[in-house]
Design a protein around this motif. Sequence first.
Motif, short mmCIF file in Angstrom:
data_model
loop_
_atom_site.label_atom_id
_atom_site.label_comp_id
_atom_site.label_asym_id
_atom_site.label_seq_id
_atom_site.Cartn_x
_atom_site.Cartn_y
_atom_site.Cartn_z
N LEU A 1 6.28 22.85 -1.22
CA LEU A 1 5.16 23.17 -2.20
C LEU A 1 4.64 22.20 -3.01
O LEU A 1 3.45 21.63 -3.09
N ASN A 2 5.62 21.79 -4.24
CA ASN A 2 4.86 20.60 -5.17
C ASN A 2 5.67 19.58 -5.37
O ASN A 2 5.41 19.19 -6.57
N VAL A 3 6.56 19.08 -4.69
CA VAL A 3 7.30 17.88 -4.70
C VAL A 3 6.49 16.71 -4.42
O VAL A 3 5.96 16.60 -3.19
N ARG A 4 6.37 15.90 -5.30
CA ARG A 4 5.46 14.57 -4.92
C ARG A 4 6.72 13.52 -4.43
O ARG A 4 7.51 13.41 -4.52
N THR A 5 5.72 13.00 -3.17
CA THR A 5 6.47 12.06 -2.36
C THR A 5 5.68 10.73 -2.09
O THR A 5 4.63 10.80 -2.06
N LEU A 6 6.39 9.67 -2.35
CA LEU A 6 5.85 8.24 -2.16
C LEU A 6 6.07 7.82 -0.95
O LEU A 6 6.93 7.89 -0.26
N MET A 7 4.86 7.60 -0.13
CA MET A 7 4.72 7.09 1.10
C MET A 7 4.13 5.92 1.44
O MET A 7 3.16 5.45 0.72
N VAL A 8 4.75 5.17 2.18
CA VAL A 8 4.06 3.81 2.47
C VAL A 8 4.06 3.69 4.09
O VAL A 8 4.52 4.55 4.84
N PRO A 9 3.24 2.48 4.79
CA PRO A 9 2.99 2.37 6.18
C PRO A 9 4.50 1.96 6.71
O PRO A 9 5.25 1.36 5.91
N PRO A 10 4.64 2.27 8.10
CA PRO A 10 5.77 1.75 8.47
C PRO A 10 6.28 0.27 8.49
O PRO A 10 7.30 0.00 8.55
N SER A 11 5.11 -0.59 8.39
CA SER A 11 5.32 -2.01 8.12
C SER A 11 5.96 -2.38 6.88
O SER A 11 6.64 -3.52 6.59
N ALA A 12 5.74 -1.40 5.93
CA ALA A 12 6.19 -1.93 4.56
C ALA A 12 7.43 -1.00 3.99
O ALA A 12 7.83 -1.14 2.85
N VAL A 13 8.12 -0.37 4.85
CA VAL A 13 9.01 0.60 4.34
C VAL A 13 10.24 -0.17 3.92
O VAL A 13 10.88 0.16 2.78
N GLU A 14 10.56 -1.17 4.71
CA GLU A 14 11.93 -2.13 4.34
C GLU A 14 11.76 -2.67 2.83
O GLU A 14 12.52 -2.55 2.06
N ALA A 15 10.56 -3.11 2.64
CA ALA A 15 10.17 -4.00 1.58
C ALA A 15 10.18 -3.04 0.11
O ALA A 15 10.67 -3.21 -0.83
N ALA A 16 9.46 -1.83 0.57
CA ALA A 16 9.31 -0.91 -0.50
C ALA A 16 10.55 -0.24 -0.97
O ALA A 16 10.86 -0.09 -2.13
N ARG A 17 11.65 0.06 0.07
CA ARG A 17 12.82 0.72 -0.36
C ARG A 17 13.66 -0.24 -1.13
O ARG A 17 14.50 0.06 -2.10
N GLU A 18 13.46 -1.60 -0.79
CA GLU A 18 14.38 -2.77 -1.33
C GLU A 18 14.07 -2.89 -2.86
O GLU A 18 14.79 -2.88 -3.79
N PRO B 1 0.79 -1.29 0.09
CA PRO B 1 0.07 -0.05 0.06
C PRO B 1 0.86 1.26 -0.19
O PRO B 1 1.91 1.23 0.80
N TYR B 2 0.52 2.19 -0.58
CA TYR B 2 1.27 3.62 -0.77
C TYR B 2 0.22 4.50 -1.05
O TYR B 2 -0.88 4.45 -1.37
N TYR B 3 0.90 5.99 -0.78
CA TYR B 3 0.16 7.15 -0.92
C TYR B 3 1.06 8.11 -1.53
O TYR B 3 2.18 8.22 -1.28
N VAL B 4 0.58 8.89 -2.47
CA VAL B 4 1.51 9.76 -3.20
C VAL B 4 0.86 11.25 -2.52
O VAL B 4 -0.01 11.65 -2.59
N HIS B 5 1.79 11.73 -1.63
CA HIS B 5 1.77 13.24 -0.98
C HIS B 5 1.99 14.23 -2.24
O HIS B 5 2.79 14.11 -2.93
N LYS B 6 0.99 15.18 -2.22
CA LYS B 6 0.66 16.16 -3.27
C LYS B 6 0.92 15.67 -4.59
O LYS B 6 1.38 16.34 -5.48
N GLN B 7 0.18 14.47 -4.70
CA GLN B 7 -0.03 14.13 -6.29
C GLN B 7 -0.58 14.99 -7.16
O GLN B 7 -0.10 15.23 -8.39
N GLY B 8 -1.97 15.59 -6.74
CA GLY B 8 -2.69 16.32 -7.55
C GLY B 8 -1.94 17.69 -7.72
O GLY B 8 -2.02 18.51 -8.51
N TYR B 9 -1.58 18.42 -6.38
CA TYR B 9 -1.00 19.58 -6.12
C TYR B 9 0.03 19.80 -7.18
O TYR B 9 0.58 20.93 -7.56
#
Length: 111
Positions: free
Chosen positions: A46-63, A26-34
């Motif tokens: 202001l306008n940089v999109r950031t991909l965020m995941v829950p703490p339990s999936a951080v290691e797998a997502a980064r890998e 599961p993920y969320y794109v912070h400032k996706q529309g803005y």
Amino acid sequence: MISVYKPQTLIQLTMAESLLMANDIPYYVHKQGYGGLYPGMQLDLLNVRTLMVPPSAVEAAREILAHYLSDEPGLRPNPERSLWHIVRMLAEAVCGAWFVPRVGSVKRDSA
């Protein structure tokens, strides 16, 4: 949610989203529309999109993201460090302020 990736282009964002979706992370794109509303200079707050995941999936997502996105030469834009690029950026920052409306400014009629 914890930030795991800040893509520089829409292609990188789309690739990262598809990788996480394919691995059921599961993920969320912070400032996706803005982030697309005001293109131009990318400012972190202001306008940089950031991909965020829950703490339990951080290691797998980064890998997964490090494995697939680090070696793709077409996904990473070439950094421009020429003198012309630096002068153009400074001119945009200095001269670009004239067309940005000021918040709270009042137009006065000269009648």
